[in-house]
Design an enzyme around this catalytic site. Structure first.
Site, PDB file in Angstrom:
ATOM      1  N   ASP A  78       0.734  -1.193  -0.005  1.00 43.58           N
ATOM      2  CA  ASP A  78      -0.041  -0.018   0.103  1.00 43.58           C
ATOM      3  C   ASP A  78       0.816   1.386   0.006  1.00 43.58           C
ATOM      4  OD1 ASP A  78      -2.413   1.424  -0.030  1.00 43.58           O
ATOM      5  OD2 ASP A  78      -2.744   1.199   2.095  1.00 43.58           O
ATOM      6  N   HIS A  99       2.218   3.374  -9.040  1.00 44.37           N
ATOM      7  CA  HIS A  99       2.093   2.014  -9.371  1.00 44.37           C
ATOM      8  C   HIS A  99       3.410   1.505 -10.150  1.00 44.37           C
ATOM      9  CE1 HIS A  99      -1.581   2.508  -7.522  1.00 44.37           C
ATOM     10  NE2 HIS A  99      -2.240   3.134  -8.632  1.00 44.37           N
ATOM     11  N   LEU A 139      10.418 -20.543  -4.905  1.00 41.42           N
ATOM     12  CA  LEU A 139       9.285 -19.693  -4.255  1.00 41.42           C
ATOM     13  C   LEU A 139       8.228 -19.819  -5.165  1.00 41.42           C
ATOM     14  CD1 LEU A 139       8.692 -17.116  -2.363  1.00 41.42           C
ATOM     15  CD2 LEU A 139       9.180 -15.825  -4.468  1.00 41.42           C
TER      16      LEU A 139
END
Ligand code: IPE
Ligand code: IPE
Ligand code: MG
Length: 228
Positions: free
Chosen positions: A15, A32, A126
């Site tokens: 955020d 962004h 991962l």
């Protein structure tokens, strides 16, 4: 570095992109773009540390309420990000998975997501999970519908198998950047026993160094799971 003892599943509420951009006198969209670069750095770092699941909140079921232009920008960025990331995923043994209701996205974006999932499916390092059009309440309702359709008994195990996160382990460490202290409809079930960390750092400023410090702190916490 905490390579000795990394949490198995880290979830992050990324955020603060908009506020970061505003602080620099830029449009929210620039935040962004910068945030996507941090996703790459943090993902590679987690892969090297031996984390098994990194689940990143990228677009919520509530984010459709943003201005149309911002939503459109985010959709384009997502598609660009995924196409660009394939090499990084393959080079680092990373498997890619998406959670959320993908049916609301364009066919083109849905196909790109599917393609990256398929091309990385055999990677054993991962798993980077992107939460896309994800809302925990929506996920739980969809899971209940699946349980009903399959006529399954209501047990913890059956319910979990119907969640988007089926097969992933529970969240060990939840991080939210930007100073907000709330879950915003993120992984309500999966966070049942997560250790939570809230940092004022805006997502585009979040570094591998800060993540290392949080993991160090995480390793000092005593997780009791209701015991003594
Ligand atoms: C997080 O940053 C990214 C998304 C929700 C897509 P924000 O866009 O929420 O940034 P702030 O919270 O407005 O600063
Ligand atoms: C949560 O951030 C969603 C993502 C990070 C994708 P928001 O910025 O949308 O959350 P609220 O509105 O502050 O709760
Ligand atoms: Mg926000």
């Amino acid at each position: 570095m905490n390579s000795q003892n990394p949490p198995k599943h880290i979830a992050i509420i990324m955020d603060g992109n908009g506020r970061w951009a505003k602080k620099q006198g830029l449009k929210r969209t620039a935040g962004h773009e910068e945030g996507a670069k941090v996703v790459r750095n943090i993902t590679i770092h987690c892969a090297k540390l031996g984390v098994k699941y990194l689940t990143l909140y990228a677009f919520s079921t509530e984010n459709w309420s943003r201005p149309k232009l911002e939503v459109e920008y985010l959709m384009r960025l997502l598609e660009k990000y995924l196409k660009n990331e394939l090499d990084t995923f393959l080079q680092n043994g990373i498997r890619f998975k998406a959670i959320g209701d993908l049916s609301k996205f364009s066919k083109s974006l849905q196909n790109t997501i599917k393609e990256i999932e398929e091309k990385t499916a055999n990677n054993l390092g991962l798993t980077q999970v992107l939460a896309l059009n994800y809302g925990s309440k929506d996920e739980i309702l969809r899971a209940i519908k699946k349980l009903n359709e399959k006529n399954l008994e209501v047990t913890e195990k059956n319910f979990e198998a119907c969640l988007d996160t089926a097969g992933f382990s529970e969240v060990d460490l939840l991080i939210r950047t930007s100073g907000e202290v709330r879950l915003s409809n993120y992984l309500l079930w999966q966070n049942a026993y997560a250790e939570m960390f809230f940092t004022n750092t805006l997502w585009p400023d979040f570094t591998t160094n800060e993540l290392d410090n949080i993991i160090e702190d995480f390793n000092k916490r005593q997780r009791r799971f209701g015991g003594v």
